[in-house]
Design an enzyme around this catalytic site. Structure first.
Site, PDB file in Angstrom:
ATOM      1  CG  ASP A  50      -1.774   1.238   1.329  1.00 12.44           C
ATOM      2  OD1 ASP A  50      -2.876   1.176   0.774  1.00 12.44           O
ATOM      3  OD2 ASP A  50      -1.360   2.261   1.912  1.00 12.44           O
ATOM      4  CE1 TYR A  55       0.532   7.852   2.715  1.00  3.72           C
ATOM      5  CE2 TYR A  55       1.024   5.604   2.074  1.00  3.72           C
ATOM      6  CZ  TYR A  55       0.192   6.515   2.688  1.00  3.72           C
ATOM      7  OH  TYR A  55      -0.966   6.093   3.273  1.00  3.72           O
ATOM      8  CE  LYS A  80      -3.844   4.588   0.771  1.00  6.65           C
ATOM      9  NZ  LYS A  80      -2.400   4.524   1.060  1.00  6.65           N
ATOM     10  CG  HIS A 113      -5.001   9.612   0.567  1.00  6.92           C
ATOM     11  ND1 HIS A 113      -3.671   9.557   0.266  1.00  6.92           N
ATOM     12  CD2 HIS A 113      -5.092   9.170   1.839  1.00  6.92           C
ATOM     13  CE1 HIS A 113      -2.987   9.096   1.300  1.00  6.92           C
ATOM     14  NE2 HIS A 113      -3.829   8.862   2.269  1.00  6.92           N
TER      15      HIS A 113
HETATM   16  N1  LIG Z   1      -5.581   6.141   3.876  1.00  9.34           N
HETATM   17  C1  LIG Z   1      -5.008   6.882   4.807  1.00  9.34           C
HETATM   18  O1  LIG Z   1      -5.395   8.037   5.039  1.00  9.34           O
HETATM   19  C2  LIG Z   1      -3.877   6.310   5.587  1.00  9.34           C
HETATM   20  C3  LIG Z   1      -3.421   6.972   6.747  1.00  9.34           C
HETATM   21  C4  LIG Z   1      -2.376   6.406   7.457  1.00  9.34           C
HETATM   22  C5  LIG Z   1      -1.826   5.210   7.028  1.00  9.34           C
HETATM   23  N2  LIG Z   1      -2.257   4.591   5.885  1.00  9.34           N
HETATM   24  C6  LIG Z   1      -1.669   3.312   5.394  1.00  9.34           C
HETATM   25  O2  LIG Z   1      -1.755   2.361   6.439  1.00  9.34           O
HETATM   26  C7  LIG Z   1      -0.451   1.890   6.753  1.00  9.34           C
HETATM   27  C8  LIG Z   1      -0.344   1.524   8.219  1.00  9.34           C
HETATM   28  O3  LIG Z   1      -0.629   2.632   9.052  1.00  9.34           O
HETATM   29  P1  LIG Z   1       0.500   3.432   9.877  1.00  9.34           P
HETATM   30  O4  LIG Z   1       1.789   3.296   9.190  1.00  9.34           O
HETATM   31  O5  LIG Z   1      -0.027   4.796  10.118  1.00  9.34           O
HETATM   32  O6  LIG Z   1       0.508   2.737  11.301  1.00  9.34           O
HETATM   33  P2  LIG Z   1       0.726   1.259  11.886  1.00  9.34           P
HETATM   34  O7  LIG Z   1       0.923   0.269  10.815  1.00  9.34           O
HETATM   35  O8  LIG Z   1      -0.358   1.057  12.886  1.00  9.34           O
HETATM   36  O9  LIG Z   1       2.057   1.426  12.717  1.00  9.34           O
HETATM   37  C9  LIG Z   1       3.283   1.674  12.106  1.00  9.34           C
HETATM   38  C10 LIG Z   1       4.276   2.056  13.230  1.00  9.34           C
HETATM   39  O10 LIG Z   1       4.393   0.981  14.162  1.00  9.34           O
HETATM   40  C11 LIG Z   1       5.708   0.427  14.134  1.00  9.34           C
HETATM   41  N3  LIG Z   1       5.533  -1.036  14.120  1.00  9.34           N
HETATM   42  C12 LIG Z   1       5.217  -1.833  13.078  1.00  9.34           C
HETATM   43  N4  LIG Z   1       5.089  -3.117  13.464  1.00  9.34           N
HETATM   44  C13 LIG Z   1       5.308  -3.129  14.782  1.00  9.34           C
HETATM   45  C14 LIG Z   1       5.320  -4.157  15.760  1.00  9.34           C
HETATM   46  N5  LIG Z   1       5.072  -5.430  15.440  1.00  9.34           N
HETATM   47  N6  LIG Z   1       5.588  -3.818  17.033  1.00  9.34           N
HETATM   48  C15 LIG Z   1       5.860  -2.524  17.365  1.00  9.34           C
HETATM   49  N7  LIG Z   1       5.865  -1.508  16.498  1.00  9.34           N
HETATM   50  C16 LIG Z   1       5.595  -1.800  15.213  1.00  9.34           C
HETATM   51  C17 LIG Z   1       6.387   0.989  12.893  1.00  9.34           C
HETATM   52  O11 LIG Z   1       7.754   1.263  13.098  1.00  9.34           O
HETATM   53  P3  LIG Z   1       8.927   0.521  12.267  1.00  9.34           P
HETATM   54  O12 LIG Z   1       8.772   0.823  10.829  1.00  9.34           O
HETATM   55  O13 LIG Z   1      10.173   1.120  12.857  1.00  9.34           O
HETATM   56  O14 LIG Z   1       8.789  -0.941  12.610  1.00  9.34           O
HETATM   57  C18 LIG Z   1       5.655   2.310  12.696  1.00  9.34           C
HETATM   58  O15 LIG Z   1       6.232   3.326  13.513  1.00  9.34           O
HETATM   59  C19 LIG Z   1       0.444   3.064   6.357  1.00  9.34           C
HETATM   60  O16 LIG Z   1       1.816   2.733   6.285  1.00  9.34           O
HETATM   61  C20 LIG Z   1      -0.181   3.451   5.048  1.00  9.34           C
HETATM   62  O17 LIG Z   1       0.209   2.554   4.016  1.00  9.34           O
HETATM   63  C21 LIG Z   1      -3.290   5.128   5.178  1.00  9.34           C
END
Ligand SMILES: NC(=O)c1ccc[n+]([C@@H]2O[C@H](COP(=O)([O-])OP(=O)(O)OC[C@H]3O[C@@H](n4cnc5c(N)ncnc54)[C@H](OP(=O)(O)O)[C@@H]3O)[C@@H](O)[C@H]2O)c1
Length: 278
Positions: A50, A55, A80, A113
């Site tokens: 994704d 980004y 997106k 988005h």
């Molecule tokens: N559509 C939208 O508006 C929108 C908004 C936000 C996000 N997204 C998408 O959703 C994806 C996921 O959301 P997100 O990146 O905001 O948050 P997330 O996946 O909930 O969390 C990512 C964070 O947690 C850490 N992490 C990952 N696995 C872990 C584990 N097993 N234990 C502890 N920490 C861990 C990562 O650090 P490290 O990399 O250092 O491991 C990073 O800092 C995004 O990357 C993006 O592709 C979409």
């Protein structure tokens, strides 16, 4: 890890299939960092990535996919459309630019988005034209609340295939989920780990202890067991592996209920009622 488990999919309303677990790339830096993360992920069996134009890492994502040796048709690639690019012609231009940066002839899923006031219908018409052209195998939206979905449906009669929303144990939006599921809109969870904060929720830690799993693994398992697509982001090799090790255990009905009860309507990201829509 069983690579085949990472192939578990959900069917979209147009008959295409989407992996239940994918890799998020928000804040994965363009260049070496995002490329390495994707190469590790693909080696481990991840098949869904994704990204988004905002980004700033589409070129790195495309490079890693091309260099991985994994056939393009085995990968589910999502990108997106950013808010500033909404409107019919701007959407068309932004999509072409994304394809160019990704170095691919098509994406598997193209998402709006955020809802943007007064632009939704025009943008959605363009998204449908892109879908009809075959350059996006599926189209959907992100951060759409019931009111936005209703406006979209009333205006176009065309139902999105996916709604990607903030979703984790502290933000469950049951009304929105019911609305989507009732219309066969697949729900996809962003910030599924609450950006790492789920590790501090005692109930998740306790459930994890019973299964020899972490609170993060319990959270991801709860999502896929509910049929919700999840895309945890990590650029760390160990966390890539542990986030994918969720297909070898099952949460009981009682445990599922206990996690459902953790909802506090608590957002970590912007509220779609206002962000891009005010
Ligand atoms: N559509 C939208 O508006 C929108 C908004 C936000 C996000 N997204 C998408 O959703 C994806 C996921 O959301 P997100 O990146 O905001 O948050 P997330 O996946 O909930 O969390 C990512 C964070 O947690 C850490 N992490 C990952 N696995 C872990 C584990 N097993 N234990 C502890 N920490 C861990 C990562 O650090 P490290 O990399 O250092 O491991 C990073 O800092 C995004 O990357 C993006 O592709 C979409």
């Amino acid at each position: 890890m069983m690579a085949s488990s990472l192939m578990e999919t959900v069917e979209l309303r147009n008959g295409t299939w989407m992996p239940l677990l994918g890799l998020g790339t928000f804040k994965a830096e363009e260049g070496g960092q995002v490329e390495q993360a994707i190469k590790w992920a693909l080696e481990m069996g991840y098949r869904s990535i994704d990204t988004a134009s905002i980004y700033g890492n589409e070129a790195g994502v495309g490079k890693a996919l091309a260099e991985s040796g994994v056939p393009r048709d085995e990968i589910f690639l999502t990108t997106k459309l950013w808010n500033d690019d909404q409107g019919y012609d701007a959407t068309m231009r932004a999509f072409d630019a994304s394809l160019e940066r990704l170095g691919t002839a098509y994406v598997d899923l193209y998402l709006v988005h955020w809802p943007v006031r007064d632009k939704i219908q025009e943008t959605w018409q363009a998204m449908n034209a892109i879908h009809r052209s075959g350059r996006a195998k599926a189209i959907g939206v992100s951060n759409f609340l019931e009111e936005h979905l209703t406006e979209l449906l009333n205006g176009s009669g065309i139902t999105p295939m996916v709604n990607q929303i903030e979703f984790h144990p502290r933000l469950q939006q049951p009304g929105l989920i019911e609305f989507c599921e009732g219309r066969r809109i697949v729900v996809e969870a962003w910030s599924p780990l609450m950006r790492g904060e789920v590790l501090t929720i005692p109930e998740l830690v306790q459930i994890g202890e019973k299964h020899g799993k972490s609170a993060a693994q319990v959270t991801l398992r709860w999502q896929i067991q509910r049929g919700i697509v999840t895309i945890p982001k990590t650029v760390n090799q160990d966390r890539l592996a542990s986030n994918a090790a969720i297909f070898d255990f099952e949460l009981t009905e009682e445990e599922m209920g206990a996690i459902n009860a953790l909802d506090q309507d608590q957002r970590t990201g912007p509220d779609p009622k206002t962000f891009g829509y005010s």
